[in-house]
Design an enzyme around this catalytic site. Sequence first.
Site, PDB file in Angstrom:
ATOM      1  N   GLY A  71      -2.712  -3.094  -2.785  1.00 56.75           N
ATOM      2  CA  GLY A  71      -3.804  -2.320  -2.185  1.00 56.75           C
ATOM      3  C   GLY A  71      -4.685  -1.645  -3.216  1.00 56.75           C
ATOM      4  O   GLY A  71      -5.773  -1.182  -2.900  1.00 56.75           O
ATOM      5  N   ASN A  83      -1.661  -9.040 -15.952  1.00 58.33           N
ATOM      6  CA  ASN A  83      -1.330  -9.446 -14.594  1.00 58.33           C
ATOM      7  C   ASN A  83      -2.184  -8.643 -13.615  1.00 58.33           C
ATOM      8  O   ASN A  83      -2.119  -7.421 -13.577  1.00 58.33           O
ATOM      9  CB  ASN A  83       0.161  -9.166 -14.357  1.00 58.33           C
ATOM     10  CG  ASN A  83       0.553  -9.349 -12.909  1.00 58.33           C
ATOM     11  OD1 ASN A  83       0.030 -10.225 -12.224  1.00 58.33           O
ATOM     12  ND2 ASN A  83       1.486  -8.520 -12.449  1.00 58.33           N
ATOM     13  N   ALA A 134       0.816  -1.221   0.000  1.00 63.05           N
ATOM     14  CA  ALA A 134       0.000   0.000   0.000  1.00 63.05           C
ATOM     15  C   ALA A 134       0.846   1.266   0.000  1.00 63.05           C
ATOM     16  O   ALA A 134       0.316   2.363   0.125  1.00 63.05           O
ATOM     17  CB  ALA A 134      -0.915  -0.013   1.216  1.00 63.05           C
ATOM     18  N   HIS A 153     -42.613  10.720   3.643  1.00 64.38           N
ATOM     19  CA  HIS A 153     -42.176  11.669   2.619  1.00 64.38           C
ATOM     20  C   HIS A 153     -41.320  12.799   3.175  1.00 64.38           C
ATOM     21  O   HIS A 153     -41.623  13.353   4.221  1.00 64.38           O
ATOM     22  CB  HIS A 153     -43.348  12.353   1.889  1.00 64.38           C
ATOM     23  CG  HIS A 153     -44.646  11.674   1.997  1.00 64.38           C
ATOM     24  ND1 HIS A 153     -45.210  10.999   0.940  1.00 64.38           N
ATOM     25  CD2 HIS A 153     -45.514  11.541   3.022  1.00 64.38           C
ATOM     26  CE1 HIS A 153     -46.366  10.500   1.328  1.00 64.38           C
ATOM     27  NE2 HIS A 153     -46.569  10.803   2.579  1.00 64.38           N
ATOM     28  N   LYS A 207      -3.175   6.953  -2.559  1.00 60.12           N
ATOM     29  CA  LYS A 207      -4.091   6.236  -3.465  1.00 60.12           C
ATOM     30  C   LYS A 207      -4.999   5.216  -2.780  1.00 60.12           C
ATOM     31  O   LYS A 207      -6.215   5.208  -3.009  1.00 60.12           O
ATOM     32  CB  LYS A 207      -3.274   5.539  -4.566  1.00 60.12           C
ATOM     33  CG  LYS A 207      -4.133   4.682  -5.487  1.00 60.12           C
ATOM     34  CD  LYS A 207      -3.429   4.251  -6.736  1.00 60.12           C
ATOM     35  CE  LYS A 207      -2.320   3.274  -6.486  1.00 60.12           C
ATOM     36  NZ  LYS A 207      -1.754   2.781  -7.768  1.00 60.12           N
ATOM     37  N   GLN A 232       8.043   0.991   4.325  1.00 55.85           N
ATOM     38  CA  GLN A 232       8.994   1.014   3.210  1.00 55.85           C
ATOM     39  C   GLN A 232       9.451   2.471   3.104  1.00 55.85           C
ATOM     40  O   GLN A 232       8.663   3.344   2.753  1.00 55.85           O
ATOM     41  CB  GLN A 232       8.274   0.567   1.929  1.00 55.85           C
ATOM     42  CG  GLN A 232       9.166   0.399   0.737  1.00 55.85           C
ATOM     43  CD  GLN A 232       8.355   0.122  -0.543  1.00 55.85           C
ATOM     44  OE1 GLN A 232       7.142   0.308  -0.597  1.00 55.85           O
ATOM     45  NE2 GLN A 232       9.046  -0.321  -1.580  1.00 55.85           N
TER      46      GLN A 232
HETATM   47  C1  UD1 Z   1       1.395  -3.432 -11.095  1.00 52.82           C
HETATM   48  C2  UD1 Z   1       2.161  -4.584 -11.759  1.00 52.82           C
HETATM   49  C3  UD1 Z   1       1.530  -4.899 -13.112  1.00 52.82           C
HETATM   50  C4  UD1 Z   1       0.066  -5.235 -12.926  1.00 52.82           C
HETATM   51  C5  UD1 Z   1      -0.673  -4.145 -12.151  1.00 52.82           C
HETATM   52  C6  UD1 Z   1      -2.045  -4.668 -11.745  1.00 52.82           C
HETATM   53  C7  UD1 Z   1       4.469  -4.406 -10.986  1.00 52.82           C
HETATM   54  C8  UD1 Z   1       5.847  -3.999 -11.325  1.00 52.82           C
HETATM   55  N1  UD1 Z   1       3.558  -4.216 -11.929  1.00 52.82           N
HETATM   56  O1  UD1 Z   1       1.573  -2.277 -11.891  1.00 52.82           O
HETATM   57  O2  UD1 Z   1       2.189  -6.024 -13.702  1.00 52.82           O
HETATM   58  O3  UD1 Z   1      -0.522  -5.447 -14.201  1.00 52.82           O
HETATM   59  O4  UD1 Z   1       0.026  -3.795 -10.930  1.00 52.82           O
HETATM   60  O5  UD1 Z   1      -2.856  -3.649 -11.233  1.00 52.82           O
HETATM   61  O6  UD1 Z   1       4.238  -4.899  -9.890  1.00 52.82           O
HETATM   62  N2  UD1 Z   1       3.519  -0.257  -3.952  1.00 52.82           N
HETATM   63  C9  UD1 Z   1       4.263  -0.327  -2.800  1.00 52.82           C
HETATM   64  N3  UD1 Z   1       5.569   0.073  -2.843  1.00 52.82           N
HETATM   65  C10 UD1 Z   1       6.180   0.504  -3.983  1.00 52.82           C
HETATM   66  C11 UD1 Z   1       5.402   0.557  -5.169  1.00 52.82           C
HETATM   67  C12 UD1 Z   1       4.088   0.150  -5.116  1.00 52.82           C
HETATM   68  O7  UD1 Z   1       3.769  -0.715  -1.732  1.00 52.82           O
HETATM   69  O8  UD1 Z   1       7.367   0.835  -3.930  1.00 52.82           O
HETATM   70  C13 UD1 Z   1       2.097  -0.673  -3.908  1.00 52.82           C
HETATM   71  C14 UD1 Z   1       1.116   0.440  -4.339  1.00 52.82           C
HETATM   72  O9  UD1 Z   1       0.532   1.065  -3.208  1.00 52.82           O
HETATM   73  C15 UD1 Z   1       0.064  -0.306  -5.144  1.00 52.82           C
HETATM   74  C16 UD1 Z   1       0.730  -1.602  -5.577  1.00 52.82           C
HETATM   75  O10 UD1 Z   1       1.932  -1.721  -4.844  1.00 52.82           O
HETATM   76  O11 UD1 Z   1      -1.063  -0.599  -4.349  1.00 52.82           O
HETATM   77  C17 UD1 Z   1       1.018  -1.659  -7.075  1.00 52.82           C
HETATM   78  O12 UD1 Z   1       1.803  -0.554  -7.460  1.00 52.82           O
HETATM   79  P1  UD1 Z   1       1.471   0.302  -8.759  1.00 52.82           P
HETATM   80  O13 UD1 Z   1       2.466   1.387  -8.850  1.00 52.82           O
HETATM   81  O14 UD1 Z   1       0.050   0.662  -8.795  1.00 52.82           O
HETATM   82  O15 UD1 Z   1       1.777  -0.765  -9.903  1.00 52.82           O
HETATM   83  P2  UD1 Z   1       1.139  -0.815 -11.383  1.00 52.82           P
HETATM   84  O16 UD1 Z   1       1.848   0.156 -12.229  1.00 52.82           O
HETATM   85  O17 UD1 Z   1      -0.316  -0.715 -11.303  1.00 52.82           O
HETATM   86 MG    MG Z   2      -1.542  -0.185  -9.785  1.00 49.77          MG
END
Ligand code: UD1
Ligand code: MG
Length: 411
Positions: free
Chosen positions: A103, A167, A12, A325, A25, A74
């Site tokens: 998330g 994915n 998240a 009403h 988000k 993180q």
């Molecule tokens: C990701 C996937 C993609 C998939 C898509 C599905 C990767 C590299 N790509 O892309 O293959 O099709 O989700 O919706 O995983 N987050 C962290 N820490 C970070 C980065 C992200 O906790 O450093 C969390 C975010 O809060 C989010 C989730 O991981 O909820 C996914 O990250 P996001 O940046 O949305 O990945 P997508 O570009 O959607």
């Molecule tokens: Mg995403």
Amino acid sequence: MTNKSYTFVVLAAGHGKRMNSSLPKVLHKIGNFSMLEHVIDNARQMNPEKIVIVVDLPLTQRLKCFEGIKLITQESTLGTGDAVKIAMRNLKELSDIVVVQYGDTPLIKSSTITKMISCLGESNALVCLGFKTNNKGYGRLIIENDSLREIIEAQNGRNNDEEFLANAGIMVAREKNLRELVEKIECNNQAYEYYLTDIVAIAVKSNLNVGYVIADEEEATGINNRNDLATAEFYFQEEKRKFFTNSGVTLVAPETVFFSLDTQIGMDSIIYPYVFFGPGVKIGSGARVGPFAKCENTTIGNGVTLGNFVETKASDIGINTKIKHLSYIGNTQVGQGSNIGAGTVICNYDGKKKHKTNIGSNCFVGANSSLIAPLNVHDYSLIAAGSVVVKDVPKGSLAIARERQITKKIK
Ligand code: UD1
Ligand code: MG
């Protein structure tokens, strides 16, 4: 289902720049609950041994407490691979199976996760979830001989297919495999991020099998921007409408009724068009909710009628009571079999505080009355139409609180 042998790791962290928002988000809402609450609610239905959420500092500051859930921070959001690595390093003793969920994919059902766990079986190290879509923003699953070989991120490869297998982001893995494989993820892309999805090719290289399960786009949709949020809200509402009509509730015009994640409605209730249920609504059986009603944090008993343009908030309406009403009922407890006339307004707010009103059973509140809280209107009492009631009304009494009419002859 009680299976105590798995752990949920929910990612998240990261602000979600594409939302263009000051709110992290995963705190944006669908069905009036944050995406994160959807994911946690769903995970809890599976009774896992542990749920952890990977967060960043801005999210921690705004996150309301989830009981019994560990937060792992993180520090810099270096990608989904980094997030899982940090989680695994923080979790020493873990159950055999780990479910990694993003998330921002809040509509994944527990039944799908259960399917993924069975697909893991004895032979797979990992199982991913795919869905057919034409939205090219997702990573792409590359399948050969019915097993998953690789996930190619949208930025990392041309995708000329009209429709492809995307994915969904959720991954089920054996703890031991996940712990080893996640450490091998490198940062070798233009975005300078550690992609969790690289784990698939890494597993295949280590001669491990990777399985996959397929879901519908309605369930697997991910939320990166406000359009995705609106799409997910639409899918969520459609699912709820289907759920209620299948469980014996009549929705006269389903597409115009809006639910929250926690809305409950009993059998044989009828919901007329254009009704909005905010959080915390529980409706008994055989109730009627009229057109353009809005309810929030309200318990509505069996056989209650809420008519058109009635709004209820933080209230409890007893069995067979009618509020037919144009009324506002706030911070109010109404007993059984009472009748609240048209245009009744509970004046519950003095500008600083909300106050409570109790209306007993078998009461009759005449139309166009204002009830000024705090107030108790006891059982079997009547309020004359057009009254402004400021004092308690004892049991079995009639209160008239309005100017006496003067009628003069016009010359
Ligand atoms: C990701 C996937 C993609 C998939 C898509 C599905 C990767 C590299 N790509 O892309 O293959 O099709 O989700 O919706 O995983 N987050 C962290 N820490 C970070 C980065 C992200 O906790 O450093 C969390 C975010 O809060 C989010 C989730 O991981 O909820 C996914 O990250 P996001 O940046 O949305 O990945 P997508 O570009 O959607
Ligand atoms: Mg995403």
